[in-house]
Design a protein around this motif. Structure first.
Motif, PDB file in Angstrom:
ATOM      1  N   VAL A 146      18.964  70.881  71.227  1.00 36.71           N
ATOM      2  CA  VAL A 146      19.907  69.772  71.052  1.00 36.71           C
ATOM      3  C   VAL A 146      19.183  68.552  70.516  1.00 36.71           C
ATOM      4  N   THR A 147      18.034  68.232  71.094  1.00 37.49           N
ATOM      5  CA  THR A 147      17.261  67.075  70.654  1.00 37.49           C
ATOM      6  C   THR A 147      16.851  67.212  69.192  1.00 37.49           C
ATOM      7  N   GLU A 148      16.380  68.381  68.816  1.00 38.16           N
ATOM      8  CA  GLU A 148      15.946  68.605  67.433  1.00 38.16           C
ATOM      9  C   GLU A 148      17.101  68.476  66.446  1.00 38.16           C
ATOM     10  N   ILE A 149      18.216  69.080  66.752  1.00 37.23           N
ATOM     11  CA  ILE A 149      19.360  69.039  65.828  1.00 37.23           C
ATOM     12  C   ILE A 149      19.957  67.643  65.768  1.00 37.23           C
ATOM     13  N   LEU A 150      20.096  66.974  66.920  1.00 37.79           N
ATOM     14  CA  LEU A 150      20.646  65.621  66.902  1.00 37.79           C
ATOM     15  C   LEU A 150      19.742  64.646  66.161  1.00 37.79           C
ATOM     16  N   SER A 151      18.433  64.839  66.248  1.00 38.92           N
ATOM     17  CA  SER A 151      17.548  63.951  65.487  1.00 38.92           C
ATOM     18  C   SER A 151      17.716  64.190  63.988  1.00 38.92           C
ATOM     19  N   ARG A 152      18.024  65.400  63.588  1.00 39.21           N
ATOM     20  CA  ARG A 152      18.240  65.722  62.172  1.00 39.21           C
ATOM     21  C   ARG A 152      19.562  65.142  61.669  1.00 39.21           C
ATOM     22  N   VAL A 153      20.615  65.335  62.420  1.00 39.20           N
ATOM     23  CA  VAL A 153      21.930  64.937  61.926  1.00 39.20           C
ATOM     24  C   VAL A 153      22.331  63.539  62.372  1.00 39.20           C
ATOM     25  N   GLY A 154      21.545  62.927  63.239  1.00 37.27           N
ATOM     26  CA  GLY A 154      21.933  61.638  63.788  1.00 37.27           C
ATOM     27  C   GLY A 154      21.443  60.420  63.039  1.00 37.27           C
ATOM     28  N   ASP A 155      20.610  60.611  62.030  1.00 35.86           N
ATOM     29  CA  ASP A 155      20.131  59.435  61.305  1.00 35.86           C
ATOM     30  C   ASP A 155      21.205  58.922  60.349  1.00 35.86           C
ATOM     31  N   LYS A 156      21.118  57.649  60.007  1.00 35.38           N
ATOM     32  CA  LYS A 156      22.209  57.034  59.246  1.00 35.38           C
ATOM     33  C   LYS A 156      22.402  57.641  57.863  1.00 35.38           C
ATOM     34  N   TRP A 157      21.345  58.055  57.204  1.00 33.75           N
ATOM     35  CA  TRP A 157      21.502  58.593  55.849  1.00 33.75           C
ATOM     36  C   TRP A 157      22.184  59.953  55.888  1.00 33.75           C
ATOM     37  N   THR A 158      21.832  60.783  56.857  1.00 32.86           N
ATOM     38  CA  THR A 158      22.477  62.095  56.972  1.00 32.86           C
ATOM     39  C   THR A 158      23.968  61.940  57.215  1.00 32.86           C
ATOM     40  N   VAL A 159      24.329  61.058  58.124  1.00 29.95           N
ATOM     41  CA  VAL A 159      25.749  60.836  58.427  1.00 29.95           C
ATOM     42  C   VAL A 159      26.493  60.401  57.170  1.00 29.95           C
ATOM     43  N   LEU A 160      25.917  59.475  56.415  1.00 24.95           N
ATOM     44  CA  LEU A 160      26.586  58.996  55.200  1.00 24.95           C
ATOM     45  C   LEU A 160      26.677  60.078  54.129  1.00 24.95           C
ATOM     46  N   VAL A 161      25.581  60.794  53.900  1.00 28.77           N
ATOM     47  CA  VAL A 161      25.581  61.834  52.867  1.00 28.77           C
ATOM     48  C   VAL A 161      26.582  62.926  53.224  1.00 28.77           C
ATOM     49  N   VAL A 162      26.563  63.381  54.465  1.00 28.46           N
ATOM     50  CA  VAL A 162      27.511  64.417  54.887  1.00 28.46           C
ATOM     51  C   VAL A 162      28.948  63.911  54.755  1.00 28.46           C
ATOM     52  N   SER A 163      29.178  62.673  55.128  1.00 23.24           N
ATOM     53  CA  SER A 163      30.529  62.105  55.016  1.00 23.24           C
ATOM     54  C   SER A 163      31.011  62.094  53.573  1.00 23.24           C
ATOM     55  N   TYR A 164      30.182  61.622  52.665  1.00 23.32           N
ATOM     56  CA  TYR A 164      30.595  61.565  51.250  1.00 23.32           C
ATOM     57  C   TYR A 164      30.737  62.955  50.648  1.00 23.32           C
ATOM     58  N   LEU A 165      29.835  63.873  50.987  1.00 24.96           N
ATOM     59  CA  LEU A 165      29.959  65.233  50.466  1.00 24.96           C
ATOM     60  C   LEU A 165      31.178  65.942  51.062  1.00 24.96           C
ATOM     61  N   GLY A 166      31.702  65.417  52.146  1.00 23.04           N
ATOM     62  CA  GLY A 166      32.923  65.972  52.726  1.00 23.04           C
ATOM     63  C   GLY A 166      34.119  65.814  51.808  1.00 23.04           C
TER      64      GLY A 166
END
Length: 130
Positions: A15-35
């Motif tokens: 959980v810690t490893e995956i949340l650190s990967r997907v929890g940063d601000k750039w990942t959230v923004l990129v995933v949101s826009y690619l959505g």
């Protein structure tokens, strides 16, 4: 739980490893826009306000490595590269959008809580603001 009884389990590490990967601000923004659909690199760079070329490259490579993004190269002059969410990336989009909606809906409540906390910690600043 008492500190001496706490132990890190494999599930906790995952959980810690995956949340650190997907929890940063750039990942959230990129995933949101690619959505919204596939995008080319420069289109993403223009859309994700404030991201550097290096950071976007790093973020996209990490997302591709983790199976969230598919990178497709189309032959031509110049070659066209497009990024899109995989099925796993679209699954991630559900909690990302939910968390984004929660953040927008509760922004003022969080700001108010911060102001109250700061005022309680430093009453002189609260008096000066009045």
């Amino acid at each position: 739980m008492k500190p001496e009884l706490f132990r890190v389990t494999p599930a906790c590490q995952a959980v810690t490893e995956i949340l650190s990967r997907v929890g940063d601000k750039w990942t959230v923004l990129v995933v949101s826009y690619l959505g919204n659909g596939p995008m080319r690199f420069n289109e993403l760079k223009r859309t994700v306000n404030g991201i550097s070329q290096k950071m976007l490259t790093t973020t996209l490579r990490s997302l591709e490595r983790d199976g969230f993004v598919l990178r497709t190269v189309y032959q031509g002059v110049p070659a066209k590269v497009e990024y899109q969410l995989t099925d796993l990336g679209r699954d991630l989009l559900v909690p990302v959008r939910g968390l984004s909606a929660w953040a927008i809906a509760n922004e003022q409540r969080v700001k108010n809580a911060r102001l109250q906390y700061d005022a309680a910690q430093n009453p002189e600043l609260a008096e000066a603001a009045e």
